[in-house]
Design an enzyme around this catalytic site. Structure first.
Site, mmCIF file in Angstrom:
data_model
loop_
_atom_site.group_PDB
_atom_site.id
_atom_site.type_symbol
_atom_site.label_atom_id
_atom_site.label_comp_id
_atom_site.label_asym_id
_atom_site.label_seq_id
_atom_site.Cartn_x
_atom_site.Cartn_y
_atom_site.Cartn_z
ATOM 1 N N THR A 88 33.508 -2.965 19.440
ATOM 2 C CA THR A 88 33.960 -2.626 20.799
ATOM 3 C C THR A 88 34.274 -1.138 20.923
ATOM 4 O O THR A 88 33.899 -0.490 21.910
ATOM 5 C CB THR A 88 35.234 -3.415 21.170
ATOM 6 N N GLU A 138 32.743 -8.842 27.003
ATOM 7 C CA GLU A 138 32.897 -8.929 25.554
ATOM 8 C C GLU A 138 31.781 -9.782 24.921
ATOM 9 O O GLU A 138 31.499 -10.884 25.384
ATOM 10 C CB GLU A 138 34.285 -9.511 25.211
ATOM 11 N N ASP A 171 29.071 -5.344 25.186
ATOM 12 C CA ASP A 171 29.333 -4.319 24.169
ATOM 13 C C ASP A 171 28.503 -4.475 22.904
ATOM 14 O O ASP A 171 28.098 -3.496 22.292
ATOM 15 C CB ASP A 171 30.832 -4.209 23.840
HETATM 16 C C1 GP9 Z 1 40.348 -6.411 20.718
HETATM 17 C C2 GP9 Z 1 38.913 -6.353 21.116
HETATM 18 C C3 GP9 Z 1 37.961 -6.830 20.046
HETATM 19 O O1 GP9 Z 1 41.254 -5.606 21.382
HETATM 20 O O2 GP9 Z 1 38.516 -5.336 21.918
HETATM 21 O O3 GP9 Z 1 37.159 -5.877 19.470
HETATM 22 P P1 GP9 Z 1 35.842 -6.254 18.615
HETATM 23 O O4 GP9 Z 1 36.273 -7.193 17.514
HETATM 24 O O5 GP9 Z 1 34.865 -6.915 19.540
HETATM 25 O O6 GP9 Z 1 35.359 -4.962 18.118
HETATM 26 MN MN MN Z 2 33.674 -6.396 21.191
#
Ligand code: GP9
Ligand code: MN
Length: 434
Positions: A82, A38, A260
């Site tokens: 994401t 992340e 990501d």
């Molecule tokens: C929450 C996570 C966050 O389930 O995947 O997504 P983002 O804010 O990084 O798009």
């Molecule tokens: Mn993300």
């Protein structure tokens, strides 16, 4: 309209690459584990703060002799963040120019997605793991539509609502990954899986007992905790890796790590300059700031740092090549990063792009290798390449939007769409494995 799809198919087919015979099929039949880092940027790899590596486990993976790591690899997400990354990785379609494509189109569109495709081509079982509620980004509906057999969202984890187990958007990665490893060991093999971490997410908060490195000192509050949650993610990955080794999965799986999107937005220019030790940021620094890791470890395959320019849209064709699965029917906008015929043009959702030769940033152009600004009007050779890249980027983004917004893949010949066997599943009701 069906005729729109025909035109787009012509464009897509004219950009198909020939597989690299040295890498094609090297991971055939292996499990696939996609580990989503992340908000993790490329600069963190080998980065040191106060003399310490911030991410020692990820660095070791980066330099593992069986890991191919792409150091000119960029995130290409739009507002779907994401979700856009997931869409690109598993369908080779771009997120839409605004909004989240998974939210708006994930439930009902026809897709040629990795889980269903691997089921059809290699009898793979598929599973996604994430420590947030299943409905975030419309994952529960989209995953069914992509052919995921299992989606282990937060509801499948023990004591998932314990406040001490959570921070930010979901479960703390270390806790989430323990149960994830247990579930994964029980999947029928070969399996295709993805594991979406969440702790290294803005605002980079962490409880004291999980902090193992000092904050940076840019004095930008939204930036300085980033190394702490990145360190935590690194440790979580290290534990997960150990688990996979103990269970024997490590050596019969292709493990793919990717970031990501950015963690620190380019609104924080002063802080970014401090972090990378520069007085002032150039447009090229800002383009480079969008680099994220793509690291692919294939047991038995010689790795190394690969300098090919590419982005998230290219992951699916790249993985299919390694798995030895033909992508000739795929209507997608990426190219196999191992192919010699790769164009090495990376479109961003805002129309900027980077290629191995030139970079478009705003309305200006630069030589990618040096950052020197150039004026295509007074440089005919550059103009030819730049015009071609602009056309390629515009056509790719526009065609992808047409496909997603018009659900054009429903016009494909039936045999070109992998059969979906999970459309009517309910992840909420299906029983978790013990
Ligand atoms: C929450 C996570 C966050 O389930 O995947 O997504 P983002 O804010 O990084 O798009
Ligand atoms: Mn993300």
């Amino acid at each position: 309209k069906a005729s729109d799809l025909d035109q787009i198919k012509q464009f897509v087919n004219s950009n198909k690459t020939l597989a690299n015979s040295a890498t094609y099929g090297q991971a055939k039949g292996k499990n696939v584990i996609i580990f989503h880092l992340e908000s993790f940027q490329q600069f963190l790899l080998d980065y040191r703060w106060e003399g310490q590596e911030v991410t020692p486990n990820l660095n070791a993976f980066y330099h593992d002799q069986n890991t191919t790591a792409f150091d000119n690899f960029y995130n290409e997400v739009g507002q779907g963040k994401t979700a856009d990354a997931e869409l690109m990785l598993e369908t080779s379609l771009f997120g839409t120019s605004s909004g989240s494509a998974m939210t708006n189109y994930g439930t009902n569109n026809t897709f040629q997605a990795m889980p269903a495709l691997l089921k059809q081509e290699g009898n793979y079982t598929s599973a996604a793991f994430h420590g947030d509620v299943g409905s975030f980004w419309n994952r529960d509906n989209t995953y069914k539509n992509w052919g995921y057999d299992y989606f282990f969202s937060k509801a499948y984890y023990q004591n998932a609502d314990n406040p001490d187990y959570n921070v930010g958007y979901g479960m703390k990665d270390k806790i989430f990954l323990k149960d994830t490893a247990n579930y994964m060991q029980q999947l029928p093999q070969p399996f295709y899986s993805k594991v979406i971490t969440v702790t290294n997410h803005y605002p980079y908060d962490l409880d004291d007992k999980n902090i193992s490195i000092n904050k940076t000192n840019t004095n930008d509050k939204t930036v300085d905790g980033y190394v702490q949650t990145a360190r935590y993610l690194d440790q979580a990955f290290g534990e997960f890796e150990q688990n996979l080794k103990d269970s024997g999965l490590w050596d019969n799986s292709m493990v793919v790590l990717y970031g990501d999107h950015y963690g620190i937005s380019d609104n924080h220019k002063d802080a970014i300059a401090k972090l990378i030790g520069k007085k002032e940021l150039t447009p090229l620094d800002l383009a480079n700031w969008q680099k994220v890791p793509l690291m692919i470890r294939v047991p038995g395959m010689q790795g190394g740092i690969n300098h090919t320019y590419g982005g998230e849209i290219d992951v699916m064709p790249t993985l299919l090549g390694l798995l030895g699965i033909q992508d000739s029917h795929l209507v997608g906008f990426g190219q196999d990063l191992f192919s010699d015929q790769n164009k090495q043009i990376v479109p961003f959702r805002n129309g900027n792009w980077v290629s191995s030769e030139y970079t478009k940033y705003g309305s200006n152009y630069y030589v990618t290798a040096t950052g020197t600004k150039i004026d295509p009007k007074s440089d005919p050779r550059a103009k030819v390449a730049i015009d071609a890249a602009n056309k390629y980027v515009e056509t790719s983004l526009r065609s992808s939007d047409k496909i997603v917004q018009g659900n054009l893949l429903r016009f494909l010949d039936k045999q070109d769409v992998p059969k979906n066997k999970t459309k009517d599943l309910s992840y909420k009701k299906s029983v978790g494995m013990k």
